[in-house]
Design a protein around this motif. Structure first.
Motif, short mmCIF file in Angstrom:
data_model
loop_
_atom_site.label_atom_id
_atom_site.label_comp_id
_atom_site.label_asym_id
_atom_site.label_seq_id
_atom_site.Cartn_x
_atom_site.Cartn_y
_atom_site.Cartn_z
N LEU A 207 36.20 45.93 37.63
CA LEU A 207 36.30 47.35 38.16
C LEU A 207 34.87 48.14 37.75
N ARG A 208 34.39 47.49 36.68
CA ARG A 208 33.18 48.29 36.14
C ARG A 208 32.00 47.62 36.38
N GLY A 209 32.11 46.69 37.42
CA GLY A 209 30.99 45.76 37.69
C GLY A 209 30.72 44.68 37.03
N LYS A 210 31.38 44.27 35.98
CA LYS A 210 31.13 43.19 35.22
C LYS A 210 31.63 41.59 35.92
N ARG A 211 30.90 40.73 35.96
CA ARG A 211 31.13 39.52 36.48
C ARG A 211 32.08 38.55 35.50
N VAL A 212 33.43 38.55 36.03
CA VAL A 212 34.23 38.05 34.91
C VAL A 212 34.75 36.59 35.43
N LEU A 213 34.75 35.42 34.56
CA LEU A 213 35.32 34.35 34.87
C LEU A 213 36.54 34.09 33.81
N LEU A 214 37.63 33.63 34.61
CA LEU A 214 38.92 33.47 33.72
C LEU A 214 39.18 32.08 33.78
N VAL A 215 39.69 31.29 32.58
CA VAL A 215 39.31 30.01 32.41
C VAL A 215 41.10 29.75 31.82
N ASP A 216 41.65 29.07 32.69
CA ASP A 216 42.97 28.67 32.75
C ASP A 216 43.18 27.44 31.57
N ALA A 217 43.36 27.54 30.48
CA ALA A 217 43.37 26.18 29.69
C ALA A 217 44.86 25.94 29.29
#
Length: 236
Positions: free
Chosen positions: A29-39
């Motif tokens: 929401l704050r404009g950050k590009r977020v990658l979630l890694v499912d490990a």
């Protein structure tokens, strides 16, 4: 280069995936590009992501990758660390070499603690692992404990009252860890978004959602304050 957070607890069902999706939504929401890694072999995070796609609730600024082995985790981080502002890893709920790889790759390790002895012990194990890696490699990984699934009656439980002195004892013993002041309460909306509703920040602003949003905003602000300080001082 992306900053790397990981959610670590060797206790299954501790609330790692919920924590990951909540803070990811706030950063996005704050404009950050977020990658979630499912490990995590249970694939709860990628399951949520699939449901979001199926229901047309795909969050902006968030991507999800699956990496369940040491080599895959290292490869994904090396390949994508310049394409994202933040990488958040949902670690397996067991103590393993994969978990060690995740910790070594992290700037900040987050351990959810429910008011239960097993969850508290798991957070202690995570703190010990972080401190051991810091000591051996000279790194300054920050370890933060977050109380989750809190209820008003639950605050009267002996296990809840034990959390703060437990973390204080860890610090006195030399572990580089801290307990955040912000708590995540047991809220229906936190469970509901796991059914493919996207992120908390995408929900209509009802009173329960508003309260949850304020809670998560406070949590992210506190994580930022702790993690942007000098590594060793961040957990002070």
């Amino acid at each position: 280069m992306a900053k790397i957070y990981s959610a670590i607890s060797s206790k299954g069902g501790a609330g790692k995936t919920t924590l990951v999706t909540l803070i990811a939504g706030e950063y996005a929401l704050r404009g950050k590009r977020v990658l979630l890694v499912d490990a995590d072999g249970r694939l709860n995070l990628s399951g949520w992501w699939k449901l979001c796609h199926n229901k047309g609730n795909v969050p902006e600024n968030i991507s999800v990758a699956i990496a369940a082995t040491r080599r895959a985790i290292e490869s994904e981080i090396a390949r994508l660390q310049h394409a994202f502002d933040l990488i958040i890893i949902d670690a397996p709920g067991v103590d393993s070499t994969v978990q060690e790889t995740i910790i070594r790759s992290s700037d900040v390790v987050l351990s959810p603690i429910q008011p239960g002895i097993k969850e508290i012990e798991a957070a202690g194990q995570a703190a010990a692992s972080v401190s051991d890696i810091n000591d051996k490699s000279g790194s300054s990984i920050v370890h933060l404990n977050i109380r989750t699934r809190i209820t008003v009656p639950g605050r009267n439980l002996e296990a809840y009252r034990y959390v703060r002195p437990f973390v204080a004892d860890l610090r006195q013993a030399g572990y580089q860890t801290a307990l955040l002041d912000t708590e995540l309460f047991e809220r229906n909306i936190y469970r509901e978004i796991q059914n493919g509703l996207g992120t908390l920040q995408m929900q209509d602003l009802s009173d329960p959602v508003r309260k949850a949003r304020l809670e998560v905003q406070a949590l992210v602000e506190e994580i930022e304050i702790r993690s942007t300080a000098d590594g060793r001082g961040a957990a002070a």
